[in-house]
Design a protein around this motif. Structure first.
Motif, PDB file in Angstrom:
ATOM      1  N   GLU A  78     -32.906 -91.270 -31.985  1.00  0.00           N
ATOM      2  CA  GLU A  78     -31.983 -90.991 -30.970  1.00  0.00           C
ATOM      3  C   GLU A  78     -30.976 -89.700 -31.357  1.00  0.00           C
ATOM      4  O   GLU A  78     -30.410 -88.905 -30.594  1.00  0.00           O
ATOM      5  CB  GLU A  78     -31.347 -92.015 -30.311  1.00  0.00           C
ATOM      6  CG  GLU A  78     -30.377 -91.932 -29.239  1.00  0.00           C
ATOM      7  CD  GLU A  78     -29.741 -93.123 -28.570  1.00  0.00           C
ATOM      8  OE1 GLU A  78     -29.071 -93.087 -27.657  1.00  0.00           O
ATOM      9  OE2 GLU A  78     -30.294 -94.276 -29.205  1.00  0.00           O
ATOM     10  N   GLU A  79     -30.437 -90.206 -32.510  1.00  0.00           N
ATOM     11  CA  GLU A  79     -29.326 -89.248 -33.078  1.00  0.00           C
ATOM     12  C   GLU A  79     -29.775 -87.838 -33.266  1.00  0.00           C
ATOM     13  O   GLU A  79     -29.183 -87.069 -32.803  1.00  0.00           O
ATOM     14  CB  GLU A  79     -28.773 -90.010 -34.618  1.00  0.00           C
ATOM     15  CG  GLU A  79     -27.691 -89.039 -34.983  1.00  0.00           C
ATOM     16  CD  GLU A  79     -27.011 -89.499 -36.345  1.00  0.00           C
ATOM     17  OE1 GLU A  79     -26.014 -89.633 -36.509  1.00  0.00           O
ATOM     18  OE2 GLU A  79     -28.099 -89.638 -37.292  1.00  0.00           O
ATOM     19  N   GLY A  80     -31.070 -87.745 -33.650  1.00  0.00           N
ATOM     20  CA  GLY A  80     -31.445 -86.359 -34.067  1.00  0.00           C
ATOM     21  C   GLY A  80     -31.873 -85.620 -32.771  1.00  0.00           C
ATOM     22  O   GLY A  80     -31.461 -84.514 -32.578  1.00  0.00           O
ATOM     23  N   MET A  81     -32.562 -86.510 -31.743  1.00  0.00           N
ATOM     24  CA  MET A  81     -32.857 -85.779 -30.383  1.00  0.00           C
ATOM     25  C   MET A  81     -31.586 -85.400 -29.640  1.00  0.00           C
ATOM     26  O   MET A  81     -31.378 -84.161 -29.002  1.00  0.00           O
ATOM     27  CB  MET A  81     -33.515 -86.726 -29.665  1.00  0.00           C
ATOM     28  CG  MET A  81     -34.013 -86.070 -28.240  1.00  0.00           C
ATOM     29  SD  MET A  81     -34.861 -84.339 -28.460  1.00  0.00           S
ATOM     30  CE  MET A  81     -36.578 -84.684 -28.178  1.00  0.00           C
ATOM     31  N   ASN A  82     -30.259 -86.236 -29.570  1.00  0.00           N
ATOM     32  CA  ASN A  82     -29.110 -85.929 -29.120  1.00  0.00           C
ATOM     33  C   ASN A  82     -28.457 -84.683 -29.714  1.00  0.00           C
ATOM     34  O   ASN A  82     -28.054 -83.874 -28.745  1.00  0.00           O
ATOM     35  CB  ASN A  82     -28.388 -87.081 -29.121  1.00  0.00           C
ATOM     36  CG  ASN A  82     -28.499 -88.361 -28.202  1.00  0.00           C
ATOM     37  OD1 ASN A  82     -29.465 -88.018 -27.335  1.00  0.00           O
ATOM     38  ND2 ASN A  82     -28.166 -89.301 -28.437  1.00  0.00           N
ATOM     39  N   ALA A  83     -28.477 -84.656 -30.983  1.00  0.00           N
ATOM     40  CA  ALA A  83     -28.118 -83.521 -31.575  1.00  0.00           C
ATOM     41  C   ALA A  83     -28.709 -82.126 -31.089  1.00  0.00           C
ATOM     42  O   ALA A  83     -28.164 -81.225 -30.804  1.00  0.00           O
ATOM     43  CB  ALA A  83     -27.849 -83.531 -33.012  1.00  0.00           C
ATOM     44  N   MET A  84     -30.072 -82.065 -31.295  1.00  0.00           N
ATOM     45  CA  MET A  84     -30.893 -81.037 -30.758  1.00  0.00           C
ATOM     46  C   MET A  84     -30.797 -80.642 -29.496  1.00  0.00           C
ATOM     47  O   MET A  84     -30.355 -79.449 -28.974  1.00  0.00           O
ATOM     48  CB  MET A  84     -32.579 -81.246 -30.886  1.00  0.00           C
ATOM     49  CG  MET A  84     -33.491 -80.270 -30.594  1.00  0.00           C
ATOM     50  SD  MET A  84     -33.249 -78.880 -31.825  1.00  0.00           S
ATOM     51  CE  MET A  84     -34.418 -79.490 -32.972  1.00  0.00           C
ATOM     52  N   LEU A  85     -30.640 -81.686 -28.483  1.00  0.00           N
ATOM     53  CA  LEU A  85     -30.431 -81.352 -26.980  1.00  0.00           C
ATOM     54  C   LEU A  85     -28.826 -80.802 -26.694  1.00  0.00           C
ATOM     55  O   LEU A  85     -28.605 -79.935 -26.097  1.00  0.00           O
ATOM     56  CB  LEU A  85     -30.595 -82.724 -26.142  1.00  0.00           C
ATOM     57  CG  LEU A  85     -31.864 -83.022 -25.923  1.00  0.00           C
ATOM     58  CD1 LEU A  85     -31.821 -84.351 -25.336  1.00  0.00           C
ATOM     59  CD2 LEU A  85     -32.912 -82.213 -25.374  1.00  0.00           C
ATOM     60  N   ALA A 377     -24.373 -79.768 -37.459  1.00  0.00           N
ATOM     61  CA  ALA A 377     -25.318 -79.715 -36.154  1.00  0.00           C
ATOM     62  C   ALA A 377     -25.168 -81.086 -35.354  1.00  0.00           C
ATOM     63  O   ALA A 377     -24.986 -80.878 -34.179  1.00  0.00           O
ATOM     64  CB  ALA A 377     -27.035 -79.653 -36.627  1.00  0.00           C
ATOM     65  N   ILE A 378     -24.754 -82.136 -36.077  1.00  0.00           N
ATOM     66  CA  ILE A 378     -24.910 -83.457 -35.236  1.00  0.00           C
ATOM     67  C   ILE A 378     -23.400 -83.687 -34.589  1.00  0.00           C
ATOM     68  O   ILE A 378     -23.317 -84.082 -33.650  1.00  0.00           O
ATOM     69  CB  ILE A 378     -25.076 -84.634 -36.391  1.00  0.00           C
ATOM     70  CG1 ILE A 378     -26.623 -84.549 -36.764  1.00  0.00           C
ATOM     71  CG2 ILE A 378     -24.882 -85.950 -35.658  1.00  0.00           C
ATOM     72  CD1 ILE A 378     -26.900 -85.569 -37.771  1.00  0.00           C
ATOM     73  N   ASN A 379     -22.289 -83.260 -35.454  1.00  0.00           N
ATOM     74  CA  ASN A 379     -21.076 -83.583 -35.081  1.00  0.00           C
ATOM     75  C   ASN A 379     -20.406 -82.562 -34.542  1.00  0.00           C
ATOM     76  O   ASN A 379     -19.449 -82.783 -33.616  1.00  0.00           O
ATOM     77  CB  ASN A 379     -20.278 -84.246 -36.343  1.00  0.00           C
ATOM     78  CG  ASN A 379     -20.982 -85.586 -36.789  1.00  0.00           C
ATOM     79  OD1 ASN A 379     -21.218 -86.158 -36.228  1.00  0.00           O
ATOM     80  ND2 ASN A 379     -20.955 -85.317 -38.354  1.00  0.00           N
ATOM     81  N   GLU A 380     -20.593 -81.075 -34.727  1.00  0.00           N
ATOM     82  CA  GLU A 380     -19.936 -80.082 -34.264  1.00  0.00           C
ATOM     83  C   GLU A 380     -20.676 -79.115 -33.426  1.00  0.00           C
ATOM     84  O   GLU A 380     -20.117 -78.761 -32.276  1.00  0.00           O
ATOM     85  CB  GLU A 380     -19.157 -79.310 -35.384  1.00  0.00           C
ATOM     86  CG  GLU A 380     -18.493 -80.304 -36.362  1.00  0.00           C
ATOM     87  CD  GLU A 380     -17.906 -79.530 -37.520  1.00  0.00           C
ATOM     88  OE1 GLU A 380     -17.932 -78.211 -37.438  1.00  0.00           O
ATOM     89  OE2 GLU A 380     -17.709 -80.158 -38.758  1.00  0.00           O
ATOM     90  N   GLY A 381     -21.751 -78.837 -33.619  1.00  0.00           N
ATOM     91  CA  GLY A 381     -22.755 -78.025 -32.697  1.00  0.00           C
ATOM     92  C   GLY A 381     -22.397 -76.440 -33.117  1.00  0.00           C
ATOM     93  O   GLY A 381     -21.611 -75.937 -34.172  1.00  0.00           O
ATOM     94  N   PHE A 382     -22.425 -75.366 -32.551  1.00  0.00           N
ATOM     95  CA  PHE A 382     -21.942 -74.068 -32.552  1.00  0.00           C
ATOM     96  C   PHE A 382     -20.489 -73.954 -32.615  1.00  0.00           C
ATOM     97  O   PHE A 382     -19.752 -74.654 -31.979  1.00  0.00           O
ATOM     98  CB  PHE A 382     -22.572 -73.291 -31.402  1.00  0.00           C
ATOM     99  CG  PHE A 382     -24.192 -73.080 -31.439  1.00  0.00           C
ATOM    100  CD1 PHE A 382     -24.858 -71.951 -32.248  1.00  0.00           C
ATOM    101  CD2 PHE A 382     -24.923 -73.725 -30.593  1.00  0.00           C
ATOM    102  CE1 PHE A 382     -25.980 -71.778 -32.093  1.00  0.00           C
ATOM    103  CE2 PHE A 382     -26.256 -73.630 -30.689  1.00  0.00           C
ATOM    104  CZ  PHE A 382     -26.931 -72.674 -31.421  1.00  0.00           C
ATOM    105  N   GLU A 383     -20.234 -73.061 -33.297  1.00  0.00           N
ATOM    106  CA  GLU A 383     -18.791 -72.788 -33.422  1.00  0.00           C
ATOM    107  C   GLU A 383     -18.089 -72.102 -32.307  1.00  0.00           C
ATOM    108  O   GLU A 383     -17.116 -72.491 -31.948  1.00  0.00           O
ATOM    109  CB  GLU A 383     -18.336 -71.703 -34.708  1.00  0.00           C
ATOM    110  CG  GLU A 383     -18.686 -72.225 -36.086  1.00  0.00           C
ATOM    111  CD  GLU A 383     -18.575 -71.302 -37.365  1.00  0.00           C
ATOM    112  OE1 GLU A 383     -17.842 -70.318 -36.706  1.00  0.00           O
ATOM    113  OE2 GLU A 383     -18.952 -71.690 -38.299  1.00  0.00           O
ATOM    114  N   ASN A 384     -18.981 -71.023 -31.740  1.00  0.00           N
ATOM    115  CA  ASN A 384     -18.545 -70.469 -30.471  1.00  0.00           C
ATOM    116  C   ASN A 384     -18.789 -71.421 -29.065  1.00  0.00           C
ATOM    117  O   ASN A 384     -19.908 -71.865 -28.863  1.00  0.00           O
ATOM    118  CB  ASN A 384     -19.450 -69.281 -30.463  1.00  0.00           C
ATOM    119  CG  ASN A 384     -19.049 -68.410 -29.043  1.00  0.00           C
ATOM    120  OD1 ASN A 384     -17.878 -68.938 -28.275  1.00  0.00           O
ATOM    121  ND2 ASN A 384     -19.700 -67.631 -28.591  1.00  0.00           N
ATOM    122  N   LYS A 385     -17.814 -71.738 -28.559  1.00  0.00           N
ATOM    123  CA  LYS A 385     -17.862 -72.882 -27.377  1.00  0.00           C
ATOM    124  C   LYS A 385     -18.099 -72.192 -26.167  1.00  0.00           C
ATOM    125  O   LYS A 385     -18.239 -72.872 -25.016  1.00  0.00           O
ATOM    126  CB  LYS A 385     -16.794 -74.008 -27.557  1.00  0.00           C
ATOM    127  CG  LYS A 385     -16.823 -74.720 -28.703  1.00  0.00           C
ATOM    128  CD  LYS A 385     -18.162 -75.441 -28.924  1.00  0.00           C
ATOM    129  CE  LYS A 385     -18.108 -76.453 -30.237  1.00  0.00           C
ATOM    130  NZ  LYS A 385     -19.440 -76.943 -30.196  1.00  0.00           N
TER     131      LYS A 385
END
Length: 763
Positions: A78-85, A377-385
């Motif tokens: 779940e954690e990995g898929m949520n981060a990917m999505l 990737a899990i906690n922040e995502g892309f820098e540009n929001k």
């Protein structure tokens, strides 16, 4: 000096691709300023183990995943898929190059992701296409070289076709893929339509060979291996000189032929009826080459190069990596760049193949640590929001380059192929030729229209006009064309009258939004900046000739004009990136690209492998010395086979018993220890090749393939272009389009916007 943010600054790319095609396409976008997240399983993808290694990590993996953040996510949890999505929800572009249906199966298909992110450009590159009888087959580099017909036109004159031992179609597939991705982004920005764009390894292989395919389709000729020769012009060959070195020499047009004869002291050939026109020289190629060979062996290569360079005749030495590392032309254009990482140590990659006056791209010389950005990737995502796009969302596809006006002054191969691709995406191309026309009309083979197949193919869907730029009237006419142009394409040397009259700063003052594209052979700086080039001479200088044929024998060139087509595809990326930046800012700019820069970038896999490997193992170390590779020979034709993951050791030995080679195979302890690597791209394949040939040549290709398929070995036959015309898999690509004027090869993509109607050259 401008800050190197790149024209794609702010674009967010999620790369879930594997091997080389997807990852290197993402790397190119990263060079251009995009923020790229590469996501792979925690254990890493297959490419990490490919030889050669540097500090126990594949140089191919490290060198094709630069300018990216690297994350390892387990999407089965779940954690990995949520981060990917979440990454997919933020991204502008998603890149995948799985087999058809795999992205859907793992929950990352277009329909799923488009619902949560309707602005996402979803880009796919499969092996053989997303439909058809071969859609689920593996498509490794040699499979595509063999099946596409590229091998069929590469080899010694009169001999069998052979494989290029360098991985050519993987990085060039990434280039064509990257151009398609940019079209998807441009369409979204201009018309608000974000969609799924598709290509394939096979389609891109055919695009690599466009003019050779066109020779079959439009001139009804059949390609064949020509050693270092060319089907389009003569002389165009590597000649042995007195110092036992070969010099690559090309005469692509009549002026170069006259200059050649005058420079080398063979003026009588210009009056010889066998050699008057290019078509005459092609028809009498053997006699011509014989005369030149006898002449060139009398003096050293240095002498011939000096006088041919003064005469503006394309020529080049056959250079190796050690030559290139310290070559002045390479250094002044930064065509080799050293990157470094604590986990790998330093190695070389090909430098940037483009220059941008306002938005300089950049190679990040710090090599990403595999999985080093997983927490980010899990906690922040892309820098540009930011998620804004230039247009409101639309469900209606449009040609990405609709109403974009291109003025193209180039001739020959690369430039016209580039403007052909722009026209395929809907641009309005005005081709400005000198009085008398583009010299490529005189190339061979000729069609029933009285022009070369190359000219007829590359210059359709363009408005063609002839203007004398050396007269006041011609200059006024030309200036009226470019005053409202979006893109100007030229290949003027910097000491030419045109480059002084139409200097970018002067053009910018009248048309600030103009994208001024300049193409050169060897780069825009350095001692060779004004030197003419050709496909053969650039292949020679970039070490391509060393990955075919046999050590110490006459050099062999890639039979397709890959320098020209790949330069066009790389330049296509640059122009579209500049256009994207203009959409955001209204600002035009000067963009430079070169043939040598393109090929040096493509050979990144070679340069990284040669730099400082742990051992001399793997294709990117041994490919210059392994000798001619004909795949596996059978009674009637060659095939290429490589083991799939389903092939167990037990099944392997059952299989070779059917071939009759078991008893002899098990006598070789080295092969027994390395049975998996005894064929295909394995490290012992060249050692085992004579044994395979001994037994497989007793059987037909159909019999051999039937056995391989039963044991789940990935295998294809060597095809030729003529056979591919009616092959069911090629039919599914929809690249061959019949017109009353002939059959034409379309661009290598499948998109919602399709293609403009074919508008042939008017004669």
């Amino acid at each position: 000096m401008k800050e190197a943010k790149g024209p794609l600054n702010g674009v967010k790319v999620l790369s879930i691709g594997t091997s080389i095609v997807g990852p290197w396409a993402a790397t190119l976008l990263g060079y251009l300023g995009a923020e790229v997240f590469k996501v792979e399983p925690p254990q890493g993808e297959f490419l990490r183990v490919l030889y050669p290694h540097q500090n126990k990590l594949s140089t191919a993996y490290s060198s094709t995943n630069l300018n990216q953040k690297s994350a390892g996510l387990n999407t089965k949890e779940e954690e990995g898929m949520n981060a990917m999505l979440n990454l997919a929800k933020e991204a502008d572009i998603l890149i995948e190059n799985f087999r058809p249906g795999v992205a859907d199966r793992i929950g990352l298909g277009y329909e799923t992701l488009h619902k949560s992110n309707p602005n996402l450009v979803f880009a796919s590159s499969s092996g053989y296409g997303d439909d058809g009888p071969m859609k689920n087959l593996a498509a490794l580099e040699p499979h595509l070289q063999a099946f596409s017909g590229m091998s069929g036109i590469t080899g010694y004159r009169g001999g069998d076709g052979q494989l290029i031992r360098f991985t050519h179609l993987d990085p060039t597939g990434a280039i064509f893929f990257c151009g398609l991705i940019m079209l998807g982004l441009i369409e979204r920005e201009r018309f608000g339509h974000a969609c799924w764009v598709k290509t394939s390894h096979l389609a891109n292989a055919l695009a690599n060979m466009n003019n050779k395919v066109s020779e079959v389709l439009l001139a009804n000729t059949q390609g064949e291996p020509l050693s270092s020769g060319s089907s389009t012009s003569a002389p165009n060959h590597c000649y042995l000189c007195e110092d036992n070195k070969y010099l690559a020499v090309s005469c692509d047009n009549q002026d170069q032929w006259s200059n050649f004869c005058n420079a080398v002291g063979l003026n009588e050939l210009t009056e010889d009826p066998r050699f008057i026109k290019n078509t005459d020289r092609i028809n009498n190629r053997d006699e011509l080459d014989g005369i030149i060979k006898e002449h060139f062996i009398q003096k050293p290569s240095r002498w011939w190069s000096l006088i041919l360079t003064k005469a503006k005749v394309p020529n080049s030495f056959d250079l190796c990596f050690d030559d290139l590392q310290f070559h002045q032309q390479i250094l002044e254009n930064n065509f080799l760049v050293e990157v470094d990482g604590e986990h790998t140590g330093p190695f070389y990659v090909g430098g940037l193949p483009w220059e941008f006056s306002e938005t300089p791209p950049k190679i990040d010389t710090s090599i990403p640590v595999p999985g080093g950005d997983t927490e980010k990737a899990i906690n922040e995502g892309f820098e540009n929001k930011t998620t804004e796009i230039s247009q409101e969302q639309s469900d209606s596809p449009e040609y990405p380059l609709k109403n974009i006006k291109v003025v193209d002054t180039t001739q020959g191969y690369s430039g016209p192929y580039l403007s052909f691709m722009l026209a395929e995406a809907g641009a309005e191309v005005v081709k400005v030729e000198p009085i008398g026309g583009d010299w490529s009309k005189e190339l061979s083979p000729q069609t029933d229209k009285g022009v070369s197949a190359l000219y007829q193919s590359f210059n359709r869907n363009k408005t063609i006009t002839q203007i004398d730029l050396h007269t006041d009237k011609g200059q006024l006419e030309f200036e009226s064309l470019i005053e409202d142009a979006d893109i100007l394409m030229e290949e003027w040397t910097n000491n030419s009258p045109e480059s002084k009259i139409y200097d970018y700063d002067a053009l910018k003052a009248k048309n600030p939004a103009l994208i001024h594209f300049s193409l050169s052979a060897f780069g825009h700086r350095g001692p060779m900046k004004n030197k003419p080039g050709s496909d053969l001479t650039i292949q020679a200088m970039s070490s391509y000739l060393r990955t075919m044929g046999d050590v110490g024998e006459e050099p062999i060139r890639v039979g397709a004009d890959v320098v020209s087509t790949c330069t066009a595809a790389m330049s296509f990326i640059a122009i579209l990136s500049a256009l994207y930046h203009r959409i955001q800012t209204g600002q035009g700019q000067k963009v430079n690209s070169s043939m040598l820069g393109t090929m040096m970038a493509i050979k990144t896999l070679q340069w990284s492998g040669f730099s400082d490997p742990d051992s001399w193992e793997g294709n990117f170390c041994k490919n210059e010395t392994d000798g001619s590779n004909f795949g596996q020979r059978t009674k009637d034709r060659s095939i290429f086979a490589t083991p799939s993951p389903a092939l167990t050791e037990e099944k392997f030995y059952e299989m070779i018993k059917e071939f009759g080679m078991y008893e002899e195979f098990i006598k070789d302890e080295d092969l027994v220890k390395n049975w998996w690597n005894s064929f295909g791209v394995g490290t012992k394949a060249s050692h085992a090749r004579p044994l395979w040939d001994k037994y497989l040549t007793k059987m037909t290709s159909e019999e051999v393939l039937e056995i391989f398929y039963r044991y789940e070995v990935w295998a294809v036959e060597f095809s030729n272009i003529e056979e591919l015309k009616n092959h069911p898999q090629v039919e599914f690509l929809n690249m061959f389009e019949k017109h009353e004027d002939g059959t034409y090869l379309r661009a290598p993509w499948k998109t919602p916007w399709g293609f403009p109607k074919i508008n042939p050259v008017k004669f």
